[in-house]
Design an enzyme around this catalytic site. Structure first.
Site, mmCIF file in Angstrom:
data_model
loop_
_atom_site.group_PDB
_atom_site.id
_atom_site.type_symbol
_atom_site.label_atom_id
_atom_site.label_comp_id
_atom_site.label_asym_id
_atom_site.label_seq_id
_atom_site.Cartn_x
_atom_site.Cartn_y
_atom_site.Cartn_z
ATOM 1 N N CYS A 277 0.765 -1.255 -0.010
ATOM 2 C CA CYS A 277 0.204 0.032 -0.216
ATOM 3 C C CYS A 277 0.857 1.265 -0.001
ATOM 4 O O CYS A 277 0.442 2.241 0.057
ATOM 5 C CB CYS A 277 -1.009 0.026 1.162
ATOM 6 N N HIS A 429 -2.698 6.990 6.922
ATOM 7 C CA HIS A 429 -3.046 5.727 6.169
ATOM 8 C C HIS A 429 -4.268 5.568 6.509
ATOM 9 O O HIS A 429 -5.252 5.146 5.443
ATOM 10 C CB HIS A 429 -2.128 4.689 6.549
ATOM 11 N N HIS A 467 -9.688 2.160 -0.404
ATOM 12 C CA HIS A 467 -8.191 1.948 -0.305
ATOM 13 C C HIS A 467 -7.906 1.346 -1.579
ATOM 14 O O HIS A 467 -8.273 0.297 -1.944
ATOM 15 C CB HIS A 467 -7.953 0.733 0.904
#
Length: 629
Positions: A277, A429, A467
């Site tokens: 990620c 995040h 995401h």
């Protein structure tokens, strides 16, 4: 002489001069997607422009160019950001599967079925006897039990995602030739970023040599739909043939390859950094290091991912990572609120997948001034650290403390303590998992405490976008550029409380947008925590801070001349935006265009000259190891 030497070793500043892309909020360039996330803070004019951008992207502009009415406006808002997965993409409650069907032999030891002869496997499975019938049919007699695959439909436990705005069909914008959706988004992101520059790409190339351009782009998981890895690995089970494109399309660095070959035509430094990620920040670090060292004068950084496919969803469900229907209903007393599926730092049950592509163009400070390019900000540093020893590959570690501490220390070194403490914010995040809300909040809170930050604004754009995996940090970056354009730090609008186990003594967490003013934030810290322990944090400077730095380094006269040149650049960039607001998104795709071979290259011992570039590749170099011999 001493002053000249000091000037010579000063690092170049990587300045952001263009950006673009698309995600669940819409088109990124000119802050359209950002404005969708702060909708509640917009005035009437910006709301209408945001709606127009969504309508143009999805092919729903009113005829005659009229204003967007209430009905269409409501539909555009409803069909953007995180929402229920729509049947136009796939129905999460009716996903095709193959169920294993045991077939037993008959009571007398035999069973039979009739089928077309061309479907009989070769060699025959054990216990099969075949007898020909009329019209190309055969009877298969089974002397022992066997197993068949039966096509059926099943429901996924997950029904929400950060899909692209409904009606946007990326493959229709250029000859996509069965490209995976992730690569389509890479093409679109790069095209949008180039359109935002306000100068032609060829004009940039005239000022540099071919080896002074860097392109770093990737996806975290590669391309996983039916045109790439998904089709490749499932072909035998679906009774289909593998195509010649599926295997190469799988590669994670393919977004960089596509941008090089079909958008820019570049032949400089390239590659695809992969850090789960955090992949976008991995690529960003390579780009800014190239510029700072003088290895490149231009760096194009991109990430794209299209993971909203049933197989990937099932994989993350098996890990216990996604917010399922059952989990969300458990949070809300039986109700299912798809819009609020992602709830960073609140009581939550998992993250929500999103799809998107982001691209930024950086140049060194001298080239930005020389061409009058718009300055949207600058990236001074990206720090990457692993987690060290771990209990499991998915468990948290300590690497993110290092990246955050280093990134904030780098910011303090540039803007000072007061600016850091009063005029900074962090893009968390914020994945919306129970584990992340505890671990990341502790990291952010401890960092704020250590640096004397008392009420640090925290944004978490995954609450709106989901995401997007590889490009997720790109989502954070373009959102930060929007903060400097409109003066609003997005709140975490999907939460109604902060979870009790979240550390927040030095943080400002909540659903409300934070009005800071267009010069109220001097620096943004981007934070990304990747699976496996791939932690990255970036220091991003506001445009007004960059302008002060440029004036101090280059002088007031140089800045005045830059502003004059920038008027024309901004006008051209605005023309691109207007074109995208009134029709299909312009996409650059140059297949079999201006292909060069050895006959086009000028080559001697001192340099290599390539058509289209103003400078030759310099081969007259001194060795850094000359004193070693």
């Amino acid at each position: 002489m001493q002053a000249l030497d000091k000037q010579a070793i000063m690092a170049k500043l990587p300045v952001i001069v263009g950006f673009g892309g698309v995600n669940a909020a819409g088109r990124s360039s000119f802050h359209h997607g950002y404005r969708r996330t702060v909708w509640d803070s917009l005035g009437a004019a910006h709301r209408q422009q945001t709606l127009q951008a969504l309508a143009a992207l999805t092919g729903q502009l009113p005829e005659g160019g009229g204003a967007i009415g209430a009905g269409l406006a409501a539909s555009l808002l409803e069909h953007s950001l995180i929402r229920r997965i729509e049947p136009a993409w796939f129905d999460p409650h009716q996903v095709p599967v193959n169920l294993r069907l045991p077939v037993l032999a008959g009571a007398e030891g035999t069973g039979s079925l009739v089928m077309k002869a061309r479907y009989v496997p070769e060699p025959l499975p054990p216990g099969w006897r075949v007898a020909e019938l009329a019209d190309g049919l055969v009877r298969v007699t089974l002397s022992e039990a066997t197993e068949l695959l039966l096509p059926a439909l099943q429901a996924l436990p997950v029904s929400t995602a950060g899909l692209l705005p409904s009606g946007f069909v990326p493959e229709a914008l250029y000859p996509s030739r069965s490209h995976p959706r992730g690569l389509q988004l890479a093409i679109i992101a790069a095209s949008d970023a180039l359109g935002s520059l306000g100068v032609e790409w060829e004009q940039l190339c005239e000022r540099v040599s071919p080896d002074q351009v860097s392109v770093y782009a990737s996806s975290a998981m590669g391309q996983l739909d039916e045109h790439a890895a998904g089709g490749l690995l499932a072909s035998r089970y679906r009774g289909k043939r593998v195509t010649s494109k599926q295997l190469p399309f799988c590669l994670s660095e393919m977004p960089a390859d596509f941008i090089n070959a079909y958008v820019l035509g570049t032949m400089g430094n390239t590659g695809g950094g992969v850090g789960a990620c955090a992949s976008f920040l991995y690529n960003l670090r390579m780009g800014i290091q190239d510029i700072q060292s003088g290895r490149a004068r231009i760096a194009v950084i991109a990430g794209s991912e299209a993971p909203v496919v049933p197989d990937v969803i099932e994989g993350y469900v098996a890990m216990g990572a996604l917010a399922t229907e059952e989990g969300l209903r458990g949070l809300d007393g039986g109700a299912l609120d798809c819009r609020r599926a992602s709830r960073p730092f609140s009581t939550n049950c998992g993250f929500t997948l999103g799809e998107g592509g982001q691209c930024v163009v950086l140049v060194d400070d001298e080239l930005a001034l020389e061409l009058g390019l718009s300055v949207y900000g600058a990236v001074s540093d990206v720090f990457i650290n692993a987690d060290g020893h771990k209990k499991s590959i998915a468990s948290p570690g300590v690497g993110n403390y290092l990246t955050m501490g280093r990134a904030v220390a780098a910011a303090r070194a540039i803007v000072g303590d007061e600016s850091l403490q009063r005029r900074s914010f962090v893009q968390a995040h914020g994945s919306s998992t129970p584990q992340n809300r505890v671990t990341e909040s502790h990291i952010l809170n401890e960092t704020a405490r250590a640096f004397g930050i008392r009420n640090w604004p925290v944004a978490a754009v995954k609450a709106y976008l989901g995401h997007t995996l590889g490009p997720a940090s790109g989502d954070q970056l373009v959102s930060s550029l929007g903060v400097w354009a409109h003066g609003v730090v997005p709140g975490i609008a999907t939460i109604d409380h902060v979870a009790a186990d979240v550390h927040q003594s030095h943080l400002r967490l909540g659903p409300e947008h934070v009005e800071v003013g267009v010069e109220g934030i001097d620096v943004a810290i981007l934070n990304s925590k990747g699976f496996g322990g791939n932690n990255a944090s970036a220091t991003v400077l506001a445009p007004h801070i960059v302008n002060r730095m440029l004036e101090r380094r280059h002088g007031r006269g140089a800045l005045k001349a830059w502003r004059q040149r920038n008027d024309r650049v901004a006008e051209r960039a605005g023309a691109y935006d207007q074109q995208a607001l009134t029709g299909p998104l312009p996409v650059i795709y140059k297949f079999d265009h201006n292909v060069l071979d050895g006959e086009h290259i000028g080559y001697d011992r001192d340099g290599i000259r390539v058509p289209g570039y103003g400078q030759a590749v310099d081969l007259s170099q001194d060795s850094p190891y000359s004193d070693w011999l």
